[in-house]
Design an enzyme around this catalytic site. Structure first.
Site, PDB file in Angstrom:
ATOM      1  N   PRO A   1       0.805  -1.215   0.000  1.00 12.61           N
ATOM      2  CA  PRO A   1       0.000   0.000   0.000  1.00 12.61           C
ATOM      3  C   PRO A   1       0.846   1.277   0.000  1.00 12.61           C
ATOM      4  CG  PRO A   1       0.043  -0.969   2.179  1.00 12.61           C
ATOM      5  CD  PRO A   1       0.831  -1.885   1.287  1.00 12.61           C
ATOM      6  N   GLU A   2       0.302   2.323  -0.617  1.00 12.89           N
ATOM      7  CA  GLU A   2       0.983   3.617  -0.657  1.00 12.89           C
ATOM      8  C   GLU A   2       0.342   4.560   0.370  1.00 12.89           C
ATOM      9  OE1 GLU A   2       1.375   5.029  -4.696  1.00 12.89           O
ATOM     10  OE2 GLU A   2       1.269   3.007  -5.492  1.00 12.89           O
TER      11      GLU A   2
END
Ligand SMILES: [Zn+2]
Length: 291
Positions: A2-3
């Protein structure tokens, strides 16, 4: 993945379940993920510990325990996710927090199928902040356009891998970098140093727009790895303009989107519009997309 938007979504979901409550017990199910501490130290620090705050730094989830219990940092990296509810995806639990007393959720579980995430413990907030500063630039949502310009001017590397370099600015990954550069009308292989100030300003504006929109959409669920703490999918893919759209028409100009491998990025594809994002210095501002 995830960012930044996915981690921010995790933090916003965890906050009501954790902040202001007391951890009854922390159980480490997989010591492999522990980075700078051992399981007994972490479990002892969290036992009966009040949680003062839950925050995000770059792609870190920062759980602040009441002093002197320290700071727990979890980096979800590729496949880490938190679950407050039962989910068929929560089959690889690496850490469990059991909360004390009444409250909406009794257990908070950290799931990580590929075990690439990291769990750290720091004695206090300044130690955690120092560790972050050693390996990260400013948060992508906090950096000013002036500071971004200074940081980009220090490298001749192409702009895309530079945006992904957490030491330049923290939080951006592969999906959002492609979206940011398309919105800014900047080719991913342009030299960071050679960008005009107007181009840097457009990148800065696009960073804010893309990340804010993605947080509102609760992130992007590309595959089975990312879910919100309630097990739901993020919906940003409905708003995506280039990522994963190779060969399909650009939403601004109808030119087919190019999917390519570019220098400095192994194993990850880059998506861009060869018309809206010219390879050389720009002659005119980019077209506007329909979404
Ligand atoms: Zn285009």
């Amino acid at each position: 993945m995830p960012e930044l938007p996915e981690v921010e979504t995790m933090v916003r979901g965890l906050r009501p379940a954790l902040a202001g409550r007391t951890i009854q017990a922390l159980e480490v199910a997989d010591p492999l993920l522990l980075d700078n501490c051992d399981a007994p130290t972490l479990e002892r620090s969290a036992r009966q510990a009040p949680v003062s705050a839950v925050n995000r730094r770059g792609k870190w989830v920062v759980i602040e325990l009441a002093p002197p219990r320290g700071i727990i940092v979890i980096q979800p990296r590729m496949t880490g996710a938190f679950f407050l509810v039962d989910s068929e995806l929560a089959r690889h639990i690496r850490l469990t927090l059991t909360m004390q007393g009444p409250g909406p959720f009794a257990r908070i579980r950290y799931n990580d199928p590929r075990r690439l995430g990291r769990i750290c413990w720091y004695p206090d907030a300044s130690a955690a902040e120092a560790a972050f500063a050693r390996s990260h630039g400013p948060d992508a949502l906090e950096i000013s356009s002036g500071e971004l310009a200074v940081r980009l001017s220090k490298t001749t590397r192409p702009i895309k891998p530079t945006l992904l370099d957490q030491k330049v600015l923290a939080g951006i990954g592969n999906i959002y970098a492609d979206e940011i550069l398309h919105r800014a009308g900047v080719h991913p292989e342009r030299s960071s140093l050679a960008l005009s100030r107007a181009e840097v300003d457009r990148i800065h504006q696009a960073i804010g727009e893309v990340l804010t929109a993605a947080i509102s959409a609760e992130g992007s669920s590309l595959d089975r790895s990312y879910r919100t703490v309630l097990g739901t999918e993020g919906s940003f893919l409905e708003l995506i303009r280039v990522y994963g759209r190779g060969g399909r028409p650009c939403l601004a100009c109808q030119t087919p989107i190019t999917r390519a491998r570019i220098a400095g990025l192994t194993g990850r594809s880059t998506h861009y519009c060869p018309s809206c994002q010219p390879a050389g210095p720009e002659a005119s501002p980019p077209a506007q997309a329909t979404r």
